[in-house]
Design an enzyme around this catalytic site. Structure first.
Site, short mmCIF file in Angstrom:
data_model
loop_
_atom_site.label_atom_id
_atom_site.label_comp_id
_atom_site.label_asym_id
_atom_site.label_seq_id
_atom_site.Cartn_x
_atom_site.Cartn_y
_atom_site.Cartn_z
N LYS A 1 115.65 27.59 37.77
CA LYS A 1 115.31 26.41 37.04
C LYS A 1 114.99 25.12 37.80
CE LYS A 1 117.69 28.56 33.18
NZ LYS A 1 118.25 28.23 31.93
N ASP B 1 117.09 23.74 25.91
CA ASP B 1 117.13 25.22 25.09
C ASP B 1 116.52 25.32 23.31
OD1 ASP B 1 117.92 27.03 26.81
OD2 ASP B 1 119.49 26.65 26.99
N GLN C 1 124.14 26.85 30.73
CA GLN C 1 123.33 28.31 31.13
C GLN C 1 124.90 29.07 30.58
OE1 GLN C 1 120.75 29.21 32.58
NE2 GLN C 1 121.39 31.81 32.44
N1 LIG Z 1 121.03 28.35 28.10
C1 LIG Z 1 120.70 29.65 28.36
N2 LIG Z 1 121.28 30.82 28.67
C2 LIG Z 1 120.17 32.29 29.16
C3 LIG Z 1 119.00 32.10 28.27
C4 LIG Z 1 118.68 30.50 27.63
O1 LIG Z 1 117.30 30.76 27.81
N3 LIG Z 1 119.66 29.51 27.65
N4 LIG Z 1 118.22 32.81 28.52
C5 LIG Z 1 119.20 33.87 29.21
C6 LIG Z 1 118.28 34.12 30.83
N5 LIG Z 1 117.58 33.24 31.23
C7 LIG Z 1 117.57 31.88 31.11
O2 LIG Z 1 117.98 30.89 31.49
C8 LIG Z 1 116.23 33.72 32.51
C9 LIG Z 1 116.32 35.63 32.42
C10 LIG Z 1 115.31 35.94 33.64
C11 LIG Z 1 114.54 35.07 33.87
C12 LIG Z 1 113.83 35.80 34.51
O3 LIG Z 1 112.37 35.14 34.68
N6 LIG Z 1 113.23 37.12 35.09
C13 LIG Z 1 113.11 37.66 35.96
C14 LIG Z 1 113.63 38.58 37.03
C15 LIG Z 1 114.81 38.04 37.69
C16 LIG Z 1 116.00 38.05 37.41
O4 LIG Z 1 116.21 38.99 36.52
O5 LIG Z 1 116.86 38.17 38.43
C17 LIG Z 1 111.50 38.79 35.48
O6 LIG Z 1 111.58 38.23 33.78
O7 LIG Z 1 110.71 38.71 35.66
C18 LIG Z 1 114.37 33.89 33.76
C19 LIG Z 1 115.31 33.11 32.85
C20 LIG Z 1 120.62 34.49 28.91
N7 LIG Z 1 121.16 33.08 29.14
#
Ligand SMILES: Nc1nc2c(c(=O)[nH]1)N[C@@H](CN(C=O)c1ccc(C(=O)N[C@@H](CCC(=O)O)C(=O)O)cc1)CN2
Length: 312
Positions: free
Chosen positions: A67, A134, A111
């Site tokens: 982020k 969020d 997070q």
């Molecule tokens: N406050 C929040 N917490 C969480 C959220 C959220 O939207 N707000 N969602 C998930 C985690 N998340 C963002 O925070 C998130 C998950 C996955 C990815 C991502 O880019 N994944 C990559 C793979 C890389 C990896 O997992 O290491 C992909 O899919 O290509 C970004 C953000 C839970 N918590």
């Protein structure tokens, strides 16, 4: 067989078209960078995202790191508040209060998941709704339930909004389609059901969860499957309706006990691409869209704060 010559085309396995989250996120970031420049040049405001990260979960650290990288790419200032795993509820709420008051922070996120001893709902509720990047504050989720949220009033949760954007940007229309969402969590499943049943999208949504007893029947009927359960490989190619659109949201880190090597595994088996018409890769599908929609929420909050219609 005599008299029947198979061409390469006939024997090649069908492969779903790619719902490429990396490319769509890149396009969205380029659009946002222009809007950020307008905020800076014409309104003297630089959007600022703060992240609150409690503890040392490696996945959460990696998401938060991503982020901050995204912010740097598009010109958003970013501020990190990394806190110890044993922080008390009171101390964490003090940090939330500071961010609510900080004029440099136009939006922030906590997070998730938080360590078990902390009350997540109380923390989310303490975030000033206008700084909730969020879209998970009860006021903003309530607006989604009431169907009065749009970029002019409040943010949408990042993953559901990212899924919708990924579909729309690939020209996929869900009107009248049977959508099966697997997973009832507050960051994906529940808000996604609300978004997809809005009149603009008009899908028919079934929300499956651990209490669902007829998943195979539901999968066989689903035109669109969104798998956000967090069970690696739980959806097999043979269970899907041929031609289904498949979005693989769940990510689980699987460590090989012999090599100690950790890999990411989605909820959908890779060979589902031979049955689906469109499929999001994992990684590279919905995850990058989640990050892009967070940036969009920060920019929109800054635009609202100076009276510009978001996106105008
Ligand atoms: N406050 C929040 N917490 C969480 C959220 C959220 O939207 N707000 N969602 C998930 C985690 N998340 C963002 O925070 C998130 C998950 C996955 C990815 C991502 O880019 N994944 C990559 C793979 C890389 C990896 O997992 O290491 C992909 O899919 O290509 C970004 C953000 C839970 N918590």
């Amino acid at each position: 067989m005599e008299g029947s010559v198979e061409t390469a085309e006939e024997t090649a396995p069908a492969t779903a078209q790619l719902l490429d989250g990396i490319q769509a996120a890149k396009d969205i970031k380029a659009e946002l960078a222009e809007r950020i420049q307008v905020l800076k040049d014409e309104h003297g405001i630089t959007p600022g995202l703060a992240t609150v990260l409690v503890g040392d979960d490696p996945a959460s650290h990696s998401y938060v790191g991503g982020k901050h990288k995204d912010c740097a790419q598009v010109g958003i200032n970013s501020i990190r508040r990394d806190l110890p795993a044993d922080i008390s509820q009171e101390e964490l709420e003090k940090v939330i209060d500071e961010l609510n008051e900080d004029p440099a922070v136009t939006g922030y996120i906590v997070q998730l998941p938080l360590p078990k001893h902390l009350d997540t709902n109380a923390v989310l509720e303490r975030i000033a709704p206008e700084k909730d990047a969020d879209g998970l504050h009860p006021v903003n989720l309530g607006r989604l339930v009431l169907n009065v949220s749009d970029p002019m009033t409040s943010p949408l949760p990042c993953t559901p909004h990212g899924i919708v954007q990924l579909l729309v940007r690939n020209g996929l229309v869900l009107t009248g389609k049977n959508v099966l969402v697997i997973g009832r969590g507050v960051t994906v499943g529940r808000p996604l059901g609300l978004l997809l049943t809005r009149r603009q999208i008009n899908a028919t949504v079934t929300l499956a969860h651990t209490g669902t007893v007829n998943l195979p029947e539901l999968l066989a009927e689903a035109d669109v499957v969104v798998a956000a359960a967090g069970f690696p490989g739980m959806i097999k190619a043979a269970e899907l309706k041929p031609g289904a659109i498949v979005l693989d949201v769940g990510v689980t880190r699987v460590t090989d006990p012999e090599t100690g090597k950790t890999t990411l595994s989605g909820d959908v088996e890779k060979d589902a691409a031979s049955v689906a018409s469109w499929m999001s890769p994992n990684p590279g599908g919905v995850g990058p869209m989640t990050r892009a929609m967070l940036l969009a929420n920060v920019v929109e909050a800054a635009e609202r704060s100076v009276g510009i219609l978001p996106g105008a």
